[in-house]
Design an enzyme around this catalytic site. Structure first.
Site, PDB file in Angstrom:
ATOM      1  N   ASP A  82      37.303  33.076  51.675  1.00 31.87           N
ATOM      2  CA  ASP A  82      38.653  32.770  51.176  1.00 31.87           C
ATOM      3  C   ASP A  82      39.320  34.003  50.562  1.00 31.87           C
ATOM      4  O   ASP A  82      39.871  33.955  49.464  1.00 31.87           O
ATOM      5  CB  ASP A  82      38.578  31.632  50.155  1.00 31.87           C
ATOM      6  CG  ASP A  82      39.953  31.027  49.849  1.00 31.87           C
ATOM      7  OD1 ASP A  82      40.869  31.201  50.668  1.00 31.87           O
ATOM      8  OD2 ASP A  82      40.096  30.378  48.793  1.00 31.87           O
ATOM      9  N   GLU A 115      37.444  35.050  56.867  1.00 36.93           N
ATOM     10  CA  GLU A 115      38.617  35.147  55.992  1.00 36.93           C
ATOM     11  C   GLU A 115      38.512  36.330  55.021  1.00 36.93           C
ATOM     12  O   GLU A 115      38.791  36.213  53.829  1.00 36.93           O
ATOM     13  CB  GLU A 115      38.855  33.831  55.250  1.00 36.93           C
ATOM     14  CG  GLU A 115      40.328  33.458  55.214  1.00 36.93           C
ATOM     15  CD  GLU A 115      40.591  32.037  54.785  1.00 36.93           C
ATOM     16  OE1 GLU A 115      40.969  31.834  53.623  1.00 36.93           O
ATOM     17  OE2 GLU A 115      40.442  31.130  55.633  1.00 36.93           O
ATOM     18  N   ASP A 226      32.980  29.524  60.270  1.00 39.86           N
ATOM     19  CA  ASP A 226      33.838  28.417  59.867  1.00 39.86           C
ATOM     20  C   ASP A 226      34.475  27.874  61.135  1.00 39.86           C
ATOM     21  O   ASP A 226      35.460  28.413  61.637  1.00 39.86           O
ATOM     22  CB  ASP A 226      34.901  28.908  58.887  1.00 39.86           C
ATOM     23  CG  ASP A 226      35.883  27.807  58.480  1.00 39.86           C
ATOM     24  OD1 ASP A 226      35.675  26.642  58.881  1.00 39.86           O
ATOM     25  OD2 ASP A 226      36.857  28.112  57.769  1.00 39.86           O
TER      26      ASP A 226
END
Length: 326
Positions: A82, A115, A226
């Site tokens: 993230d 990410e 992911d």
């Protein structure tokens, strides 16, 4: 999970993140070195989870990683970190570095990350470059990356495979490596996000599976990332018989089921709570006489406790998995 290239104000978010991360990196360069984290000279992140100070545990508090490094085992982390979220981003980056060197019983052989952004990546390289080889799928925006432990993994070749119909600039990062003389192909990806992208997500899964099944028999394939996949989507595509879902192979441990859990993870203020197994590992074993086999041993979720700043390392839990080389 929720970020994609068409998101409003994404460029502004990345710019702000770069500014914040670069400022923190500059401030810390005068007082810390890459050895600081390796030698454990920082205070460990705080914890508000019943699992205690060790994030390398499943949600039931059971510790899975081995106490000592085993030459015949391969350890791997897959994690969407993230990087786009600027909330306490520098502290979360420090928490990830600290976990890799200080909290797990030994630093993992392979780290598959999704990410990432460049400031986050540079932050990690300054602290971990002596130990890991870094491979990145892009130099701008947000991207996926692979970290290989230099003392254990030899990089032979890497490539970036673009998904031809993606609308979110997603791709597949592939690394051909050697582990104890065994040929390994490591892959990571961040599949298309959001429920409406199911069709594209399934096309991306088919591409990954095609590469796994059409490769030479003497190569072991490990994919982690992911995937944003729902169970019904995987069922619709179907896994080939030679490919196993590592979580399913290990008996579907309930404590490791949900890597996206907005009931427990409070980094984002979601109106509707949800739990999904977005982050997955797939294995295709090598076959043939005299070819070493890679067998899943254990799986744990990591990042289950809050850092001192009050945030978790990511809005996803990470996956820590070990494999035996038979």
């Amino acid at each position: 999970m929720s970020h994609f290239m068409g998101k409003p104000h994404l460029s502004e978010l990345i710019t702000h993140s770069e500014t914040d991360m670069e400022q923190v990196c500059a401030e810390q360069e005068a007082t810390s070195t890459p050895a600081d984290i390796k030698q454990g000279e920082e205070s460990p992140p705080g914890s508000s989870n019943e699992a205690g100070d060790n994030p390398a545990v499943c949600s039931d508090g059971t510790e899975h990683p081995p106490e000592e490094e085993d030459d015949n085992k391969l350890s791997l982390i897959s994690w969407n970190v993230d990087g786009l979220d600027e909330e306490e981003q520098p502290e979360r980056a420090r928490g990830l570095c600290f976990l890799l060197f200080n909290v797990l019983s030994h630093s993992p052989d392979v780290v598959l990350l999704q990410e990432l952004i460049q400031p986050y990546s540079r932050f990690m390289k300054k602290r971990l470059a002596e130990t890991y080889t870094f491979i990145e799928a892009r130099k701008e925006g947000y991207f996926i990356g692979i970290m290989l432990k230099k003392s254990r993994i030899t990089l032979l070749h890497s490539e970036i495979v673009d998904y031809p119909t993606t609308r979110q600039a997603r791709n597949l990062l592939v690394a051909q490596v050697l582990f104890k003389g065994q040929k390994l192909c490591l892959m990571t990806s961040h599949f298309e996000s959001c429920k409406a992208s199911a069709g594209e997500r399934m096309r991306q899964l088919r591409l990954v599976l095609k590469r796994m099944t059409e490769a030479p028999d003497d190569v072991t394939f490990l994919f982690g990332g992911d995937t944003n996949l729902r169970d019904a989507e995987v069922a619709k595509v179907g896994l080939p018989g030679c490919v196993c879902d590592v979580w399913e192979h290990l008996g579907e441990p309930e404590q490791c089921r949900y890597t996206w859990d907005t009931h427990a993870n409070t980094n984002k203020d979601h109106r509707y709570k949800s739990r999904f197994r977005f982050d997955r590992l797939y294995l295709r074993r090598a076959v043939g006489d005299g070819v070493p086999l890679l067998e899943p041993d254990s799986m744990a979720l990591i990042g289950l406790e809050k850092l001192k700043c009050g945030c978790y390392t990511s809005d996803h839990w990470g996956i820590y998995c070990t494999f035996s080389a038979q």
